[in-house]
Design a protein around this motif. Structure first.
Motif, PDB file in Angstrom:
ATOM      1  N   HIS A 198       0.853  -1.188   0.000  1.00 29.82           N
ATOM      2  CA  HIS A 198       0.000   0.000   0.000  1.00 29.82           C
ATOM      3  C   HIS A 198       0.888   1.237   0.000  1.00 29.82           C
ATOM      4  N   ILE A 199       0.543   2.231  -0.795  1.00 25.49           N
ATOM      5  CA  ILE A 199       1.314   3.461  -0.927  1.00 25.49           C
ATOM      6  C   ILE A 199       0.395   4.638  -0.650  1.00 25.49           C
ATOM      7  N   VAL A 200       0.726   5.406   0.381  1.00 20.35           N
ATOM      8  CA  VAL A 200       0.046   6.680   0.630  1.00 20.35           C
ATOM      9  C   VAL A 200       0.812   7.799  -0.058  1.00 20.35           C
ATOM     10  N   ASN A 201       2.086   7.877   0.182  1.00 21.17           N
ATOM     11  CA  ASN A 201       3.001   8.786  -0.466  1.00 21.17           C
ATOM     12  C   ASN A 201       4.404   8.252  -0.225  1.00 21.17           C
ATOM     13  N   PRO A 202       5.428   8.835  -0.859  1.00 20.41           N
ATOM     14  CA  PRO A 202       6.792   8.325  -0.625  1.00 20.41           C
ATOM     15  C   PRO A 202       7.260   8.407   0.811  1.00 20.41           C
ATOM     16  N   GLY A 203       6.597   9.199   1.624  1.00 19.39           N
ATOM     17  CA  GLY A 203       6.950   9.263   3.030  1.00 19.39           C
ATOM     18  C   GLY A 203       6.175   8.301   3.902  1.00 19.39           C
TER      19      GLY A 203
ATOM     20  N   ARG B 120       2.373  22.438  -0.565  1.00 19.94           N
ATOM     21  CA  ARG B 120       1.296  21.508  -0.892  1.00 19.94           C
ATOM     22  C   ARG B 120       1.569  20.087  -0.420  1.00 19.94           C
ATOM     23  N   GLY B 121       2.832  19.767  -0.104  1.00 14.00           N
ATOM     24  CA  GLY B 121       3.155  18.424   0.359  1.00 14.00           C
ATOM     25  C   GLY B 121       3.264  17.452  -0.808  1.00 14.00           C
ATOM     26  N   TRP B 122       3.101  16.187  -0.489  1.00 13.82           N
ATOM     27  CA  TRP B 122       3.247  15.151  -1.510  1.00 13.82           C
ATOM     28  C   TRP B 122       2.108  15.226  -2.525  1.00 13.82           C
ATOM     29  N   SER B 123       2.455  15.217  -3.764  1.00 10.90           N
ATOM     30  CA  SER B 123       1.467  15.268  -4.834  1.00 10.90           C
ATOM     31  C   SER B 123       1.002  13.868  -5.197  1.00 10.90           C
ATOM     32  N   LEU B 124      -0.153  13.821  -5.867  1.00 16.51           N
ATOM     33  CA  LEU B 124      -0.651  12.526  -6.325  1.00 16.51           C
ATOM     34  C   LEU B 124       0.247  11.930  -7.398  1.00 16.51           C
ATOM     35  N   GLU B 125       0.934  12.809  -8.149  1.00 22.55           N
ATOM     36  CA  GLU B 125       1.817  12.287  -9.188  1.00 22.55           C
ATOM     37  C   GLU B 125       2.966  11.492  -8.577  1.00 22.55           C
ATOM     38  N   ALA B 126       3.443  11.907  -7.399  1.00 21.36           N
ATOM     39  CA  ALA B 126       4.543  11.177  -6.768  1.00 21.36           C
ATOM     40  C   ALA B 126       4.110   9.773  -6.385  1.00 21.36           C
ATOM     41  N   ALA B 127       2.900   9.641  -5.785  1.00 15.20           N
ATOM     42  CA  ALA B 127       2.416   8.310  -5.425  1.00 15.20           C
ATOM     43  C   ALA B 127       2.131   7.461  -6.670  1.00 15.20           C
ATOM     44  N   ASP B 128       1.551   8.090  -7.715  1.00 18.40           N
ATOM     45  CA  ASP B 128       1.277   7.337  -8.948  1.00 18.40           C
ATOM     46  C   ASP B 128       2.571   6.879  -9.613  1.00 18.40           C
ATOM     47  N   GLU B 129       3.575   7.734  -9.631  1.00 18.77           N
ATOM     48  CA  GLU B 129       4.858   7.352 -10.212  1.00 18.77           C
ATOM     49  C   GLU B 129       5.486   6.198  -9.436  1.00 18.77           C
ATOM     50  N   MET B 130       5.323   6.249  -8.139  1.00 16.78           N
ATOM     51  CA  MET B 130       5.871   5.175  -7.297  1.00 16.78           C
ATOM     52  C   MET B 130       5.142   3.862  -7.563  1.00 16.78           C
TER      53      MET B 130
END
Length: 1517
Positions: free
Chosen positions: A395-400, A541-551
């Motif tokens: 499961h991925i919320v964001n890279p953090g 803005r913090g972590w973007s949705l693109e970062a999670a999608d790329e991950m």
């Protein structure tokens, strides 16, 4: 053979066995398999318990038993025993004969008895000797048995380790093959998406219907609120839309049950057969030892290894045969032990180096033992690698924040799922009406088809209740949120109100007591992780949705490598890597979706700070609570009469305790002094960042309590603006009436003081006003029942923990003499009243005390930041400051540096350029460099900690006064001062003497007026000076009578009663309204034109290039004259002239103040608003400058303009004017460089442009511009030779000499001859000279006859002769494409080459060439090119470019690293092809048009590209 036949290789001593009295000299085996005796190994043993082998230098670490604990070579021991037994055979024969000799023959009884009686003493002696010998033999046999058993056990352990390592390597290779097969199968699933196209159409229909209903609903609500809107819409249509029922049957839901018909099956029989052939254990003769390998027994092996963990540590039986015989068909006993040993079975399934598992904790001890045993066979000096695991992201919320599961726990997870499924099938897991559900309890949820998962209840809602509850009956549950602890995500489940327990039991089950206890023994399989030192690219803005999608797209559902760096609470700090991908962190940074964490120590703009704490009035009793205590001289108090803080604190908890607050208000990269929110004892508090200890840790100060703490960055939250409303609640204080009897406060004094005041209600009285950088001196009193209690300071003095301060009496004495009368205002000049300098016998005064008269104080400005922050020293305290410096010099001039842990805000004595001063630490770096604030000067300096000494408390203070210039505000409607205003005031005031009048002594900084003398000796207000320069504006609010009275009331504390009333003559007059005068007409002439240099070659420096392409050049004499002219200009104008309103229409020549604050000559070109477009006539630059920096005056008219305008001769710009990109190219080539300029023609107008040709590194600028298609040749010139500039010829005498026939023209060489290769299909030997891509190479035919001349000299010999006389060859001056030449290679030798084109033009010209005999390309400068001699031209090229047939780039390739110039090929394919092309090769020509194509074969006769295709790196063509 004797027992001493085998000897040590070092000392030559024979190996001996231990006897009863001696220990023997045994042969011991090191890890490198070399054998030495015990005596030599004892001599080689180091204090670190390490023995270095004298033959191979490999280290062997020994344990607590020392050398005796090392393995003994059993082969040598056996030889010694054999030799000993052979030696003693004769002795055993003698003993047998002796025993037979004493046997008595049959005879009469009398004779027998007599003989026994006579021979008894001899028999007893013989028996004693035999028993003694038997005892000795038994001892030797025991020792032999022990040695043999130990040797067998050590050898068995060594063989086990080796076989297990080979098994692991084979399994890892098999896994990589399976993963590649999986990737290939997944890539073929693109056709499945087309199967659900109809279902997506139905989804779009439903979305359109939802959108239509939402639009109608919104219109209906507006009409309901405002009925008059009915006329603007069709109400009937809206009502019709709202009443249309939803027909479920009209939507095609069949897509939910569609099946593609595809399936993936595992051919178990083929797999088993393949495993038999691929994965097996063989002996040295390749005979299979392990016959059967199946999937099911493999699982049983793993299972049995876990279950019999504790009982599997039994040693091998001494009777068992530990070493198998060769050519044995049965499974040896040690193979059985390997399959049953838990160490081995765990390694079969272990993929990572080490990872926690869900099994009971008792297994950790065995895993640690296995790691210890595994390290015993490794080299000790080899550094251990970081922990690397193979995981799968669940499961991925964001890279953090994401969750992973270890691949090593996959079978454990399947076992857990099976147990959960088995339990949920029973009726004992069903809910009943009496069961309750609580938050935090464990349940089982139906997740997928026939799969139940365990979850934790996170939030619970009861029927007919809008707020969440902590527990309720199972039948009353309406909705609940659960957390999947084995996957890491949460899900919300709604229970229909009419469903009851039947609907609940369909999706949820409860564990009984036995199952719950068993489930608690299994740790959660989902591990929370965070990418180490990675923060969002956008910190707001913090972590973007693109970062999670790329991950997600990058990782997918495949196994990846995880490298663990550490922990942050319950989160692992890791980095993920998908083979052969680069680091995930680096990928996200490269995609600009994240950036690496770096604390902002010096941000570009000042952060928003809290208001400073409110200080009570002097000598007023106030009730407060001591919130934090460091020492009696360093503690914090809170005022208790402040209810607003309680409201703010309550609101703070409500705001930051929300579930989404942690993600919405996360701080990713704090800056120094930033205000934030952080927890303390489970409560949210306001904090301020004060330091960065290292890593992602920050040091914060709790501004409302005073204590400090080191936290993780993840624990900080952004503060909202509403929480800045109140100032800091913690007031920094120190006891006023007592001091420590020693240099520092003792621990006992601090403990007693804490017990008296910390977290208690006390009364404190402020005794003195001090700057904000120092603690407030206060007196503390206990609160009694009816009045103020005892003084805390007196209690410390009575207990002997403190002494009374003597400075209190001195300050009281000074307070009695503070009344001083001002001089009468009627006098013409006001005298300045100064406090007389203290006598030498007076006690040293460490701090500044404001004088009684606050007017016309002489000061020295020491540091200026802005008009709102000016640091000054009062001249009347110079003697005190000198005494401070002398005292510090006497204390520390001969002192040595001390080992002190320096921290921020500590006071110290600092050695700054040889002078000891008082300072305060701002920060200390890890390199030992500290940033120190000079307490008596105001600026900051960087000093090494060796220049710092601890400062005594009685010397802490400052003679510095921070001031704020009154009556002005920033210009331009800004709230802060501009950088120009700050630089301007700093330039004029720093180090200057001034006269100061204090307007408001209670303000911080103090509100003052400053008067400085100008060049005429008159005192002018610096505030008015800033206003006149346009850098400041007057305060909008006029000085009212009430403010005047208030300021007088402030002064009334030190001024007598008769002077409080001002006379009418003293009231400042009202200024008259300002009337802008009309613009002043000014007319100036232009500067004289430049002196043009004569035609011909000259060296000039390019100073500027205009937007129209005009080049401004300066001769060497003009550059020197420009420096002298600038000095003359500064003498003409020494100050900034007063600005006036000029009419610039008649102004040509002018004086300009540049950005470096120097004056230059200029010429006005255009007036734009408040700016003037000016050209610097001596440099050619054009700038838009504010009007206040331009003065209409012609200076130094006798000096003409120093720069010459030039234009390129012989070319016409494209588009009838130079384009902007052409101008950019000329700026890159020419600006700031000295070039050779050929002046061709002078202009008719003295101010016109000179026609020139400029040589850039030997090339004409006109040629470069034509080559880049920015210009064309001038057709008026007949040939190109008319404008090509020849290099300057030396100035020689003109001799009339006939040189005809002495010099032959250089022959024009053509292109090289191509290498002729056999065109038939016959195999011919070749060698690869250069490889461009896997299917594009340069070949060399291994036929020497093709490369020889008719005389027999080969190309290598000819090149060798040319390189010996390379200096005789002329440099290459013409550069046409395909031009043959000699090019210097990296080895310093010249080889044949041809030109391919220009590669670089700045900072020097470089060309791209190809070495025709090798095929490689190179970029070299022009001076490394030589003309090709005719003797080398007729040789054919030794390398020919061909294309390899039979294969092409792979259509599906998972390799991420690609060849930059051929992205269709992977870098791995390139490296593999390089390895394949080594060795003997033959070629066959398959096609000659349009490109020469060949097939390459290796020495075995197979195609060289075949292994490339088999590895999936290429496809057959």
């Amino acid at each position: 053979m004797s027992e001493t036949a085998v000897a040590c290789n070092i000392c030559g001593s024979s190996y001996t066995l231990p006897e009863d009295e001696a220990g023997g000299n045994l042969p011991h085996v090191l890890l490198c398999s070399h054998i030495f005796c015990s005596t030599c190994l004892l001599a080689l043993e180091s204090p670190q318990n390490v023995i270095t082998c004298p033959e191979c230098q490999m280290d062997t670490r020994i344990g607590e038993e020392g050398v005796d604990g090392l393995e003994v070579d059993s082969r040598i021991i056996g030889l010694i025993y054999t030799a000993r037994m052979n030696t003693k055979k004769g002795r055993h024969t003698g003993d047998k004969w002796k025993s037979q000799r004493f046997k008595s023959p049959p005879s009469s009884v009398a004779v027998h008895t007599q003989e026994n009686a006579e021979g008894r003493p001899d028999i007893i002696k013989v028996l004693d000797e035999a028993l003694e010998k038997a005892t000795e033999n038994i001892n030797r046999l025991d020792k032999l048995h022990k040695t043999l058993s130990n040797g067998i056990h050590a050898q068995l352990r060594k063989e086990r380790t080796r076989i297990i390592r080979e098994i692991d390597e084979a399994v890892d290779k098999a896994k990589s093959v399976l993963l590649k097969r999986r990737s290939m199968l997944v890539s073929k699933l693109s056709d499945v998406d087309h199967l659900f196209s109809d279902g997506r159409k139905e989804c779009r229909k439903i979305e359109e219907r939802i959108k239509e209903l939402q639009t109608a609903t919104q219109k209906a609500r507006h009409v309901r609120q405002i009925p008059t809107l009915e006329t603007y819409c069709n109400l009937d249509k809206i009502l019709e839309t709202l009443h249309i029922p939803v027909d479920v049957e009209s939507y095609d839901m069949s897509s939910m049950s569609l099946r593609s018909g595809l399936s993936c099956s595992l051919q178990i029989d083929s797999l088993v057969e393949s495993l038999r052939n691929c994965l097996k254990i063989t002996n040295e003769d390749d005979d299979c030892i392990l016959e059967e390998v199946t999937v099911e027994p493999f699982q049983q092996v793993v299972k049995s290894g876990v279950e019999v963990w504790d009982s599997a540590s039994q040693s091998v039986s001494a009777n068992a045969d530990p070493i198998p015989k060769k050519k044995s068909t049965c499974r040896p006993s040690f193979i059985e032990d390997i399959m049953e040993d838990p160490d081995t079975s765990s390694k079969i399934v272990e993929i990572a180096h080490s990872s926690p598992g869900p099994e009971p904790r008792r297994n950790e001890r065995h895993k640690a033992n296995r790691r210890h045993r595994r390290q015993h066979f490794e080299r000790p000096q080899t550094p251990q690698p970081k922990l690397v695991h193979y995981v799968m992201v669940t499961h991925i919320v964001n890279p953090g924040r994401f969750y992973v599961r270890y691949m090593i726990e996959q079978k454990s997870g399947q076992k857990l799922t099976k147990k959960v499924n088995d339990f949920c099938l029973g009726d004992s897991s069903l809910f009943t009406f009496s069961d309750e559900i609580k938050t935090g309890s464990m349940l089982f949820i139906y997740w997928k088809e026939d799969v139940w998962c365990r979850v934790i209840v996170a939030e619970l809602f009861q029927k007919e209740c809008f707020q969440s509850v902590t527990k309720c009956l199972a039948s009353e549950v309406s909705r609940l949120s659960v957390y999947f602890q084995d996957y890491g995500f949460s899900k919300c489940i709604s229970i229909p109100s009419d469903g009851g327990l039947s609907m609940l039991n369909k999706c949820l089950r409860r564990p009984d007591a036995t199952t719950l206890a068993e489930m608690n023994g299994w740790a959660p399989l989902a591990i929370r992780c965070s990418l180490k030192d990675i923060i969002p690219a956008d910190l707001v803005r913090g972590w973007s949705l693109e970062a999670a999608d790329e991950m997600r797209s990058l990782l997918g559902s495949e196994a990846v490598e995880m490298q663990v760096f550490g922990e942050d609470g319950e989160t692992l700090l890791v980095d993920l890597k998908k083979t052969p991908m680069v680091s995930l962190r680096e990928h996200l940074v490269f995609m600009e979706l994240a950036r690496f964490y770096s604390p902002i120590v010096a941000p570009g703009s000042a952060p928003l700070l809290f208001y400073p704490s409110v200080r009570p009035a002097l000598n007023v009793e106030v009730n407060a609570m001591v919130s934090h205590v460091n020492t009696p001289s360093d503690f914090y108090v809170q005022l208790v009469e402040n209810m607003e803080y309680l409201l703010l604190h309550s609101k703070l908890q409500d705001c930051y305790s929300r579930p989404k607050a942690s993600s919405e208000l996360q701080v990713y990269c704090p800056s120094l002094s930033q205000a934030c929110i952080a927890r303390y004892d489970q409560e949210w508090c306001r904090v301020q960042v004060i330091g960065f200890p290292g890593g992602r840790m920050v040091e914060v100060r709790y501004v409302d309590f005073g204590y400090r703490k080191t936290l993780s960055v993840n624990d900080l939250r952004q503060i909202k603006d509403e929480f800045f409303a109140l100032p800091e609640m913690a007031l920094w204080c120190s006891l006023n009436d007592v001091v420590s009897p020693q240099e520092t406060w003792s621990d006992e004094a601090c403990v007693v003081f804490k017990d008296l005041v910390e977290h208690k209600l006390i009364t404190f009285v402020t005794k003195k006003l001090v700057p904000g950088t120092r603690p407030v001196p206060v007196c503390l009193f206990e609160i009694g029942d009816d009045c103020t209690g005892a003084s805390i300071g007196n209690i410390l003095v009575k207990n002997g923990l403190a002494v009374s301060s003597k400075q209190t009496q001195i300050k009281d004495t000074q307070a009695m003499e503070t009344t001083v009368w001002d001089p009468p205002f009627e006098e013409g000049t006001m005298s300045v009243v100064l406090t007389p300098p203290p006598p030498a016998s007076e006690e040293l005064q460490p701090s500044l005390i404001l004088p009684t008269c606050l007017k016309d104080i002489k000061v020295r400005v020491t540091h200026v930041t802005s008009p709102g922050n000016i640091c000054v020293q009062l001249l009347q305290f110079d003697s005190q400051l000198k005494r401070i410096h002398d005292t510090l010099k006497g204390f520390f001039s001969k002192s040595e540096p001390q080992e002190i842990l320096w921290e921020a805000e500590m006071y110290c004595a600092a050695n700054n350029t040889g002078v000891w001063e008082r300072g305060q630490l701002c920060s200390v770096s890890t390199t030992g460099v500290a940033e120190v604030l000079r307490c008596d000067f105001g600026n900051k300096v960087n000093l090494h900690v060796n220049n710092l000494r601890p400062l005594s408390p009685d010397l802490i203070g400052s003679f510095l006064l921070e001031c704020n210039l009154s009556g002005v505000r920033p210009a331009g409607g800004r709230s802060t001062w501009t950088a120009t205003a700050c630089d301007f005031i700093s330039h004029y005031l720093t180090g200057a003497m001034a006269v100061m009048t204090i307007k408001d002594p209670s303000a911080r900084p103090v509100l003052v007026s400053l008067f400085c003398s100008n060049r005429a000796g008159q005192n002018i207000s610096f505030a008015d000076f800033l206003i006149s320069e346009g850098l400041a504006l007057k305060e909008r609010k006029a000085a009212s009578m009430s403010e005047t009275v208030f300021s007088e009331c402030v002064l009334s504390e030190t001024i007598s009663e008769p002077q409080r009333i001002m006379s009418a003559s003293q009231i400042p007059p009202t200024p008259t309204p300002r009337i802008n005068p009309p613009p002043e007409r000014v007319q100036t002439h232009s500067y004289p034109p430049p002196e043009l240099p004569p035609c011909g070659h000259t060296l000039m420096s390019i100073s500027a290039i205009s937007e129209q392409g005009v080049i401004y050049a300066m001769t060497h004499q003009a550059v020197c004259e420009f420096d002298r002219l600038r000095e003359r200009l500064q003498q003409h104008i020494k100050t900034l002239p007063r600005h006036r309103n000029y009419n610039w229409k008649g102004v040509l020549g002018c004086a300009v103040m540049g950005t470096d604050m120097f004056w230059y000559r200029g010429q006005v070109q255009e007036v734009i608003g408040g700016h003037v477009k000016v050209q610097y006539v001596d440099q050619g630059l054009v700038e838009s400058i504010p009007v206040c920096h331009v003065y209409p005056m012609v200076l130094c008219e006798d000096v003409p303009q120093l720069c010459v305008p030039c234009q390129i001769n012989g070319v016409i710009p494209i588009g009838k004017g130079w384009q902007w990109d052409a101008v950019v190219l000329m700026k890159e080539l020419l600006l700031g460089r000295s070039v050779n300029v050929h002046i061709i023609e002078h202009p008719e107008d003295p101010c016109g442009s000179v026609k020139v040709e400029i040589m850039v590194d030997g090339m004409a600028l006109s040629k470069i511009m034509v080559h880049h298609q920015y210009a064309t040749f001038d057709p008026a010139i007949s040939s190109q030779e008319d404008y090509v500039v020849k290099p300057p010829v030396p100035d020689l005498d003109d001799w009339d000499l006939n040189t005809e026939g002495l010099e032959e023209p250089q022959p024009v060489l053509g292109v090289y001859k191509e290498l002729q290769i056999p065109k038939s299909r016959k195999h011919f030997p070749v060698k690869v000279k250069h490889i461009r891509t896997p299917n594009e190479v340069f070949l060399c035919v291994l036929d020497k006859t093709l490369c020889k001349q008719e005389q027999g000299e080969c190309l290598e010999e000819a090149l060798k002769h040319v390189n010996e006389n390379i200096e005789d060859l002329s440099p290459l001056t013409d550069f046409p494409i395909e031009c043959p030449c000699l090019a210097e290679y990296s080895d310093g030798k010249y080889y044949r080459a041809k030109l391919l084109g220009f590669s670089e033009l700045t900072p020097s010209v470089k060309l791209l060439v190809r070495h025709v005999d090798f095929g490689s390309d190179d970029i070299i400068p022009t001076h490394k090119l030589r003309q090709l001699p005719d003797s080398l031209h007729h040789y054919p090229c030794a390398a020919i470019y061909v294309k390899l047939a039979g294969f092409k780039p792979a259509t599906v390739c998972l390799e991420m690293e690609r060849i930059p110039y051929r992205p269709e090929w992977s870098l791995r394919a390139m490296m593999e092809m390089i390895d394949l092309l080594n060795g003997e090769l033959t070629a066959v020509v398959t096609a000659s048009e349009p490109q020469l194509t060949v097939l390459l074969y290796n020495a075995e006769g197979t195609l060289v590209h075949r292994p490339l295709v088999e590895k999936g790196l290429a496809d057959y063509a």
